[in-house]
Write an enzyme that holds these catalytic residues in place. Structure first.
Site, short mmCIF file in Angstrom:
data_model
loop_
_atom_site.label_atom_id
_atom_site.label_comp_id
_atom_site.label_asym_id
_atom_site.label_seq_id
_atom_site.Cartn_x
_atom_site.Cartn_y
_atom_site.Cartn_z
N LYS A 4 41.09 75.70 35.93
CA LYS A 4 40.44 76.94 36.34
C LYS A 4 39.54 76.71 37.56
O LYS A 4 39.56 77.47 38.52
CB LYS A 4 39.63 77.53 35.18
CG LYS A 4 40.52 78.07 34.07
CD LYS A 4 39.71 78.52 32.87
CE LYS A 4 40.63 79.00 31.76
NZ LYS A 4 39.87 79.48 30.57
N SER A 20 35.55 76.99 33.01
CA SER A 20 35.19 76.63 31.64
C SER A 20 36.24 77.14 30.67
O SER A 20 36.92 78.12 30.94
CB SER A 20 33.82 77.23 31.30
OG SER A 20 33.39 76.81 30.02
N ASP A 21 36.36 76.44 29.55
CA ASP A 21 37.25 76.90 28.49
C ASP A 21 36.66 76.49 27.15
O ASP A 21 35.97 75.47 27.06
CB ASP A 21 38.66 76.32 28.66
CG ASP A 21 39.67 77.11 27.85
OD1 ASP A 21 40.01 78.23 28.29
OD2 ASP A 21 40.09 76.65 26.78
N THR A 22 36.95 77.28 26.13
CA THR A 22 36.46 77.02 24.78
C THR A 22 37.62 77.12 23.80
O THR A 22 38.42 78.05 23.87
CB THR A 22 35.37 78.05 24.38
OG1 THR A 22 34.28 77.95 25.31
CG2 THR A 22 34.86 77.80 22.97
#
Length: 190
Positions: free
Chosen positions: A54, A71-73
């Site tokens: 990203k 960001s990623d979760t």
């Protein structure tokens, strides 16, 4: 208006709010990154790769002079990655997996420019109370779990399912404030 300090490569309203809390001047950049778990990739490797993808897609869009935050979760239980639910049956399956036990929420943050990249991974342990079928169905009807990793949002109605956490609350929401602030300060100090 203050000078632009960074770009946010995320459509998440929660990440936008959390980054705004840190007081930086930023703009969002729209990126399209395929979120597909690769064979043999661990949960930690996967979420870090997505945050990097990203950020790097944002660098490509913006020219790479100003840092881009990606960001990623993900939610992980028994080494299974629980992403956003496809439908009610999928959300029910996930919430039943989480019910009455511990799981991990992993959030990766990447800051990148054309010449530099840094990634941080924050893992938080979360304990759910035991959920009834009625609670799961009612929660789905609220609309909240439909766009959330693991089918729940700790910052909303889903917070009532949480017995305790060990780690960063904000990482569970989607952007760990402490770690993100340290990374941004480091990038901006050069």
């Amino acid at each position: 208006m203050p000078a632009l300090q960074l770009y946010l490569a995320s459509g998440s309203p929660r990440r936008k709010e959390l980054l705004a809390q840190l007081g930086y001047t930023f703009e969002r950049v729209v990126v399209d990154v395929e979120e597909c778990h690769q064979p043999g990739e661990t949960s930690a490797e996967y979420v870090q790769r997505l945050s990097q993808d990203k950020a790097l897609a944002g660098v490509k869009e913006t020219g790479g002079q100003i840092p881009v935050l990606g960001s990623d979760t993900i939610v992980v239980v028994d080494d299974e990655i629980l992403e956003k639910p496809e439908d009610f049956a999928d959300a029910k399956r996930m919430l039943e997996l989480l019910s009455g036990r511990e799981h991990q929420v992993m959030t990766a943050v990447t800051l990148a420019t054309a010449t530099r990249r840094e990634t941080c991974l924050v893992t938080t342990n979360v304990w759910f109370k035991t959920l009834s079928e009625k609670e799961i169905e009612s929660y789905w009807q609220s609309g909240e779990p439909q766009d959330k990793a693991g089918s729940y949002g700790i910052q909303g109605i889903g917070g009532k399912f949480i017995e305790r956490i060990d780690g960063s609350y904000y990482a569970v929401v989607g952007l760990p404030l402490l770690e993100t602030d340290i990374m941004v300060q480091d990038f901006l100090s050069l």
